[in-house]
Design a protein around this motif. Sequence first.
Motif, PDB file in Angstrom:
ATOM      1  N   GLY A 165      -6.155  -1.942 -14.732  1.00 27.86           N
ATOM      2  CA  GLY A 165      -6.911  -0.064 -14.730  1.00 27.86           C
ATOM      3  C   GLY A 165      -6.653  -0.761 -13.258  1.00 27.86           C
ATOM      4  N   LEU A 166      -6.073  -1.060 -12.580  1.00 24.65           N
ATOM      5  CA  LEU A 166      -5.695  -1.937 -10.941  1.00 24.65           C
ATOM      6  C   LEU A 166      -4.765  -0.619 -10.360  1.00 24.65           C
ATOM      7  CD1 LEU A 166      -7.134  -3.518  -8.747  1.00 24.65           C
ATOM      8  CD2 LEU A 166      -4.487  -4.828  -8.374  1.00 24.65           C
ATOM      9  N   VAL A 167      -5.469  -0.025  -9.177  1.00 24.37           N
ATOM     10  CA  VAL A 167      -4.113   1.019  -8.990  1.00 24.37           C
ATOM     11  C   VAL A 167      -3.745   0.472  -7.645  1.00 24.37           C
ATOM     12  CG1 VAL A 167      -4.114   3.712  -8.097  1.00 24.37           C
ATOM     13  CG2 VAL A 167      -5.851   3.368  -9.338  1.00 24.37           C
ATOM     14  N   ASN A 186      -2.073  -0.013 -13.159  1.00 27.14           N
ATOM     15  CA  ASN A 186      -1.949   1.304 -12.868  1.00 27.14           C
ATOM     16  C   ASN A 186      -0.897   1.841 -11.861  1.00 27.14           C
ATOM     17  OD1 ASN A 186      -1.810   4.017 -12.902  1.00 27.14           O
ATOM     18  ND2 ASN A 186      -4.073   4.942 -12.022  1.00 27.14           N
ATOM     19  N   PRO A 187       0.681   1.406 -11.785  1.00 28.85           N
ATOM     20  CA  PRO A 187       0.980   0.977 -11.004  1.00 28.85           C
ATOM     21  C   PRO A 187       1.558   3.097 -10.245  1.00 28.85           C
ATOM     22  CG  PRO A 187       2.723   1.331 -13.242  1.00 28.85           C
ATOM     23  CD  PRO A 187       1.008   1.107 -12.991  1.00 28.85           C
ATOM     24  N   THR A 188       0.965   2.919  -9.310  1.00 31.72           N
ATOM     25  CA  THR A 188       1.515   4.172  -8.290  1.00 31.72           C
ATOM     26  C   THR A 188       2.536   4.155  -7.048  1.00 31.72           C
ATOM     27  OG1 THR A 188      -0.632   4.387  -8.461  1.00 31.72           O
ATOM     28  CG2 THR A 188       0.177   5.883  -6.881  1.00 31.72           C
ATOM     29  N   PRO A 189       4.056   5.031  -7.647  1.00 29.34           N
ATOM     30  CA  PRO A 189       5.100   4.435  -6.412  1.00 29.34           C
ATOM     31  C   PRO A 189       4.540   5.371  -4.781  1.00 29.34           C
ATOM     32  CG  PRO A 189       5.735   5.577  -8.312  1.00 29.34           C
ATOM     33  CD  PRO A 189       4.266   5.021  -8.893  1.00 29.34           C
ATOM     34  N   MET A 190       4.506   4.853  -3.768  1.00 31.74           N
ATOM     35  CA  MET A 190       5.049   5.610  -2.815  1.00 31.74           C
ATOM     36  C   MET A 190       5.383   5.052  -1.622  1.00 31.74           C
ATOM     37  SD  MET A 190       0.682   4.780  -0.813  1.00 31.74           S
ATOM     38  CE  MET A 190      -0.029   5.645  -1.883  1.00 31.74           C
ATOM     39  N   ALA A 191       5.949   5.716  -0.711  1.00 33.46           N
ATOM     40  CA  ALA A 191       6.598   5.344   0.870  1.00 33.46           C
ATOM     41  C   ALA A 191       5.855   3.873   1.341  1.00 33.46           C
ATOM     42  CB  ALA A 191       7.247   6.343   1.941  1.00 33.46           C
ATOM     43  N   GLY A 193       6.051   2.949   3.974  1.00 35.83           N
ATOM     44  CA  GLY A 193       5.272   3.502   5.460  1.00 35.83           C
ATOM     45  C   GLY A 193       3.963   4.143   5.530  1.00 35.83           C
ATOM     46  N   GLU A 194       3.495   4.622   4.097  1.00 39.54           N
ATOM     47  CA  GLU A 194       2.291   5.531   4.139  1.00 39.54           C
ATOM     48  C   GLU A 194       1.708   4.281   3.484  1.00 39.54           C
ATOM     49  OE1 GLU A 194       3.066   8.070   0.967  1.00 39.54           O
ATOM     50  OE2 GLU A 194       4.838   9.071   2.242  1.00 39.54           O
ATOM     51  N   LEU A 195       1.981   3.201   3.457  1.00 36.97           N
ATOM     52  CA  LEU A 195       1.093   1.727   2.999  1.00 36.97           C
ATOM     53  C   LEU A 195      -0.573   1.674   3.127  1.00 36.97           C
ATOM     54  CD1 LEU A 195       0.816   0.835   0.500  1.00 36.97           C
ATOM     55  CD2 LEU A 195       2.267  -1.197   0.530  1.00 36.97           C
ATOM     56  N   TYR A 196      -0.066   1.415   4.487  1.00 39.25           N
ATOM     57  CA  TYR A 196      -1.468   0.691   5.038  1.00 39.25           C
ATOM     58  C   TYR A 196      -2.645   1.788   4.661  1.00 39.25           C
ATOM     59  CZ  TYR A 196      -4.483  -1.600   8.848  1.00 39.25           C
ATOM     60  OH  TYR A 196      -5.446  -2.043   9.383  1.00 39.25           O
ATOM     61  N   THR A 197      -2.330   2.828   5.421  1.00 39.97           N
ATOM     62  CA  THR A 197      -3.261   3.655   5.268  1.00 39.97           C
ATOM     63  C   THR A 197      -4.029   4.300   3.840  1.00 39.97           C
ATOM     64  OG1 THR A 197      -1.904   4.793   7.258  1.00 39.97           O
ATOM     65  CG2 THR A 197      -3.636   6.288   6.116  1.00 39.97           C
ATOM     66  N   ALA A 198      -3.027   3.975   2.966  1.00 38.74           N
ATOM     67  CA  ALA A 198      -3.272   4.357   1.686  1.00 38.74           C
ATOM     68  C   ALA A 198      -4.258   2.867   1.094  1.00 38.74           C
ATOM     69  CB  ALA A 198      -2.504   4.229   0.728  1.00 38.74           C
ATOM     70  N   LEU A 199      -3.325   1.710   1.826  1.00 39.99           N
ATOM     71  CA  LEU A 199      -4.734   0.940   1.442  1.00 39.99           C
ATOM     72  C   LEU A 199      -6.186   1.013   1.788  1.00 39.99           C
ATOM     73  CD1 LEU A 199      -2.534  -2.542   1.642  1.00 39.99           C
ATOM     74  CD2 LEU A 199      -4.022  -1.235  -0.750  1.00 39.99           C
ATOM     75  N   GLN A 201      -7.807   3.110   3.133  1.00 43.04           N
ATOM     76  CA  GLN A 201      -7.921   4.897   2.961  1.00 43.04           C
ATOM     77  C   GLN A 201      -9.272   4.590   1.161  1.00 43.04           C
ATOM     78  OE1 GLN A 201      -6.030   7.901   3.177  1.00 43.04           O
ATOM     79  NE2 GLN A 201      -6.578   7.782   5.895  1.00 43.04           N
ATOM     80  N   GLY A 202      -8.603   3.413   1.092  1.00 46.65           N
ATOM     81  CA  GLY A 202      -9.019   2.867  -0.697  1.00 46.65           C
ATOM     82  C   GLY A 202      -7.811   4.499  -1.769  1.00 46.65           C
ATOM     83  N   THR A 203      -7.109   4.845  -1.164  1.00 43.50           N
ATOM     84  CA  THR A 203      -6.399   5.180  -2.081  1.00 43.50           C
ATOM     85  C   THR A 203      -5.362   4.257  -3.124  1.00 43.50           C
ATOM     86  OG1 THR A 203      -5.575   7.260  -0.259  1.00 43.50           O
ATOM     87  CG2 THR A 203      -4.471   7.607  -2.137  1.00 43.50           C
ATOM     88  N   VAL A 204      -4.867   3.762  -3.125  1.00 48.05           N
ATOM     89  CA  VAL A 204      -4.994   2.478  -3.609  1.00 48.05           C
ATOM     90  C   VAL A 204      -5.478   1.357  -3.547  1.00 48.05           C
ATOM     91  CG1 VAL A 204      -2.503   3.378  -4.333  1.00 48.05           C
ATOM     92  CG2 VAL A 204      -2.310   2.033  -2.473  1.00 48.05           C
ATOM     93  N   ASP A 205      -6.033   0.378  -4.847  1.00 45.45           N
ATOM     94  CA  ASP A 205      -6.288  -0.405  -4.226  1.00 45.45           C
ATOM     95  C   ASP A 205      -5.577  -1.552  -3.483  1.00 45.45           C
ATOM     96  OD1 ASP A 205      -8.845   0.377  -5.863  1.00 45.45           O
ATOM     97  OD2 ASP A 205      -7.665   0.503  -7.651  1.00 45.45           O
ATOM     98  N   ALA A 206      -4.398  -1.811  -4.807  1.00 44.15           N
ATOM     99  CA  ALA A 206      -3.587  -3.181  -4.037  1.00 44.15           C
ATOM    100  C   ALA A 206      -2.249  -3.082  -3.685  1.00 44.15           C
ATOM    101  CB  ALA A 206      -3.660  -3.689  -5.587  1.00 44.15           C
TER     102      ALA A 206
END
Length: 326
Positions: A165-167, A186-191, A193-199, A201-206
Amino acid sequence: MILLTLSLAGSIVAAFVASDNVAITNDVTTIRVGHEQAETNDRHLAMMEFKELVEEKSQGEMEVLVYPNAQLGSEPEMIESVTLNDLQMVAATAFTQYDQRISVFELPYLFDSYEEAWNVLDGEVGQDMADLFLEDDLRILAYFENGFRHVTSNRPIESPEDLSGLVIRTPEFPISLSTFNAMGANPTPMAFGELYTALQQGTVDAQENPIANAYTSNFQEVQEYLNLTSHQYMPLPVAINEDFWQSLSTEEQEILNNSAEEAAQFHRETQRENEEKMLAELEEDGMEIVEPDTSLFEDEIDPVYNSFRQAYGDELVDRIIEAANE
């Protein structure tokens, strides 16, 4: 005055002959190359080594301009620019958009060591994979190092159950997605360059990346654990536009080819040497290093291999496994 003006104008035009965005100034050929990582990343250091080698070997008749930090776009965008000769060269991983078969190198737990991977990439299999991209005007000069990929997270990952269940952010590569689906995440594709902010803000867990990418992106600021899963090895093809390549002299081609191979070796050695240092510094910054039993993860990946075999046949998979074992 009119004749003088025309003469000066002619001189200026002659000094800046542009062909497909390649400037030739006073007989100096300028080659632009882009990549996605920071200036502190080993990838950038390797590209600067390539620049130095080319300019030295050509005695200043060739100039290489290196653009880091995705200044010229995301990896897919930069690769597309190279196919169009809007950009001359790129160091990137996202070549599957043109031929999925190159992702055979990314099958999980395919390689047990760097040496195994390098022997395959530098051999017949690696050349055959590179040849697939010529029809898209992409000539792969060498395979630089992207390395083994590991998971960072805010909880320890010691078994596939911990991934349930890990995003998790992955690149938009089919093998990456199917690998983590097979292990229950739960793999979530993302650029990237957007990854640090997503981590943050909790948009992705890992996320999962080579140690160098996690280190130079300061993921220890937003992730508590670095889990040494070594779930994939991923090479970094460095490609040049084929039309531009064919416009060069044999001597210029040889300079670029030799410089790319030397810089690839520099990248591999540098990354291997720096990984232990990076791990120590990440730990000093508060990140906990987890060394799971990777055999537990290997038990879950049969569906990934079965799917790849169904799509591209047994021969390709068996051939690369045989080459790795050799």
